[in-house]
Design an enzyme around this catalytic site. Structure first.
Site, mmCIF file in Angstrom:
data_model
loop_
_atom_site.group_PDB
_atom_site.id
_atom_site.type_symbol
_atom_site.label_atom_id
_atom_site.label_comp_id
_atom_site.label_asym_id
_atom_site.label_seq_id
_atom_site.Cartn_x
_atom_site.Cartn_y
_atom_site.Cartn_z
ATOM 1 N N ASP A 8 3.241 8.965 8.942
ATOM 2 C CA ASP A 8 3.678 7.786 8.191
ATOM 3 C C ASP A 8 2.946 6.569 8.763
ATOM 4 O O ASP A 8 1.737 6.577 8.901
ATOM 5 C CB ASP A 8 5.198 7.664 8.261
ATOM 6 C CG ASP A 8 5.782 6.869 7.110
ATOM 7 O OD1 ASP A 8 5.140 5.897 6.649
ATOM 8 O OD2 ASP A 8 6.893 7.196 6.648
ATOM 9 N N ASN A 56 2.011 1.030 -1.482
ATOM 10 C CA ASN A 56 2.767 1.433 -0.307
ATOM 11 C C ASN A 56 2.245 0.683 0.922
ATOM 12 O O ASN A 56 2.164 -0.536 0.905
ATOM 13 C CB ASN A 56 2.685 2.962 -0.144
ATOM 14 C CG ASN A 56 3.741 3.520 0.764
ATOM 15 O OD1 ASN A 56 4.884 3.085 0.715
ATOM 16 N ND2 ASN A 56 3.392 4.488 1.593
ATOM 17 N N GLU A 86 10.154 -0.311 6.941
ATOM 18 C CA GLU A 86 8.707 -0.097 6.945
ATOM 19 C C GLU A 86 7.977 -1.363 7.397
ATOM 20 O O GLU A 86 8.575 -2.423 7.549
ATOM 21 C CB GLU A 86 8.206 0.292 5.539
ATOM 22 C CG GLU A 86 8.371 1.754 5.157
ATOM 23 C CD GLU A 86 7.352 2.666 5.826
ATOM 24 O OE1 GLU A 86 6.564 2.176 6.673
ATOM 25 O OE2 GLU A 86 7.326 3.866 5.511
ATOM 26 N N ARG A 102 3.285 3.523 -7.038
ATOM 27 C CA ARG A 102 3.484 2.161 -6.539
ATOM 28 C C ARG A 102 2.652 1.941 -5.292
ATOM 29 O O ARG A 102 2.246 2.895 -4.605
ATOM 30 C CB ARG A 102 4.947 1.895 -6.233
ATOM 31 C CG ARG A 102 5.521 2.658 -5.039
ATOM 32 C CD ARG A 102 6.891 2.116 -4.705
ATOM 33 N NE ARG A 102 7.566 2.796 -3.606
ATOM 34 C CZ ARG A 102 7.425 2.482 -2.318
ATOM 35 N NH1 ARG A 102 6.580 1.524 -1.949
ATOM 36 N NH2 ARG A 102 8.113 3.130 -1.391
ATOM 37 N N ASN A 139 -0.505 6.110 3.782
ATOM 38 C CA ASN A 139 0.313 5.548 4.848
ATOM 39 C C ASN A 139 -0.563 5.233 6.061
ATOM 40 O O ASN A 139 -1.645 5.805 6.231
ATOM 41 C CB ASN A 139 1.408 6.530 5.278
ATOM 42 C CG ASN A 139 2.721 6.311 4.564
ATOM 43 O OD1 ASN A 139 3.227 5.198 4.516
ATOM 44 N ND2 ASN A 139 3.267 7.372 3.984
#
Length: 294
Positions: free
Chosen positions: A201, A103, A18, A101, A152
């Site tokens: 994403d 991201n 990522e 959490r 995202n």
């Protein structure tokens, strides 16, 4: 339209690759393995690759104006010094929940770092916790938005006045009017990707103001015009690409991270979890903004 050429770079195999970031100063690429708690740094010319251990999971990073990086960790932010391999904890979002959490995140043109949360395994009638947070260079933390299930792809238009963020669970990319010293405004749907069969994403914006986003569940990358229309798609050689950034001396190489085995997705392809470079696109990206003062 230029023909794209896709090649794998190196031999890394991330569980959940990522947050790729191109460092224009050092001409190196940074990215993370979120679940392994690793930051990668690669010089694409020499092939020299380094890894730095950080607490897992790590959601994203942005390079700092004065060196090092700012990190979004599970429920707070931290500074990382690459020379000393040292982590300094920063402010917490004040939410300690096993399914929530931080991201994906991105710095804006004014030195702030914006990162959103993901809330996994929610019940159908359960409202998502967390939201979108903005960390200022001074360390002040603001909650800008709520009701984001899986945030995202935060990114900005070239003039910095439009902010984009995807809710991957709802398969929508939202657009907002953006000010670095004020709240988000004028929320609207930029694109709904339900028809594509995938949420979006990671994302980036090119110099022409088009948004490039990963369609993580169908192995594609899409380029969206400023009006939200898909104008190009690229098929990736792996099932689950995750995020993108432009890099290289001319910012004309699109770097792509991918998944081999995350909590929700798995790909047994030998190149899954690898880093890829896409060349020959005929477009250029924008320099990555840095956190804090230069």
């Amino acid at each position: 339209m230029s023909a794209a050429r896709i090649r794998r770079i190196g031999a890394t195999r991330d569980r959940l690759g990522e947050s790729p970031v191109w460092d224009e100063r050092g001409q190196r690429l940074y990215w993370i393995d979120s679940l392994a708690g690793l930051i990668h740094r690669l010089d694409p010319v020499t092939g020299v690759a380094e890894q730095f251990d950080v607490p897992a999971p790590i959601g994203s990073l942005a390079l700092r104006g004065d060196g090092g990086a700012v990190l979004a960790l599970r429920n707070g932010f931290a500074a990382y010094d690459f020379a000393r391999r040292a982590l300094t904890e920063g402010p917490s979002i004040g939410l300690d929940h096993p399914k929530v959490r931080l991201n994906d995140g991105k710095a804006d043109a004014h030195g702030n770092f914006l990162a959103g949360t993901m809330h996994g395994d929610r019940a159908p009638d359960e409202a998502p916790l967390g939201g979108l947070y903005r960390l200022g260079a001074s360390g002040a933390l603001e909650l800008l938005e709520t009701d984001l299930a899986v945030s995202n792809g935060p990114c900005f238009s070239p003039d910095g006045r439009t902010f984009y963020i995807a809710d991957s669970a709802r398969r929508i990319i939202w657009a907002y009017d953006y000010r670095a010293d004020g709240p988000l405004a004028n929320k609207r749907v930029f694109v709904d990707t339900e028809a594509q069969g995938s949420g979006c994403d990671g994302a980036t914006v090119d110099a022409d103001g088009h948004l490039w986003s990963v369609l993580v569940r169908i192995g594609k990358i899409a380029r969206f015009a400023p009006n939200g229309r898909i104008v190009r798609t690229i098929d990736m050689p792996v099932r689950h690409p995750t995020s993108v950034t432009f890099g290289g001396p001319d910012l004309d190489i699109l770097y792509v991270t991918s998944i081999s085995r995350s909590h929700a997705l798995r790909d047994d392809h030998p190149d899954a979890g690898g880093l890829f470079a896409i060349e020959g696109l005929g477009v250029r990206g924008l320099p990555a903004h840095r956190f804090g003062p230069d």
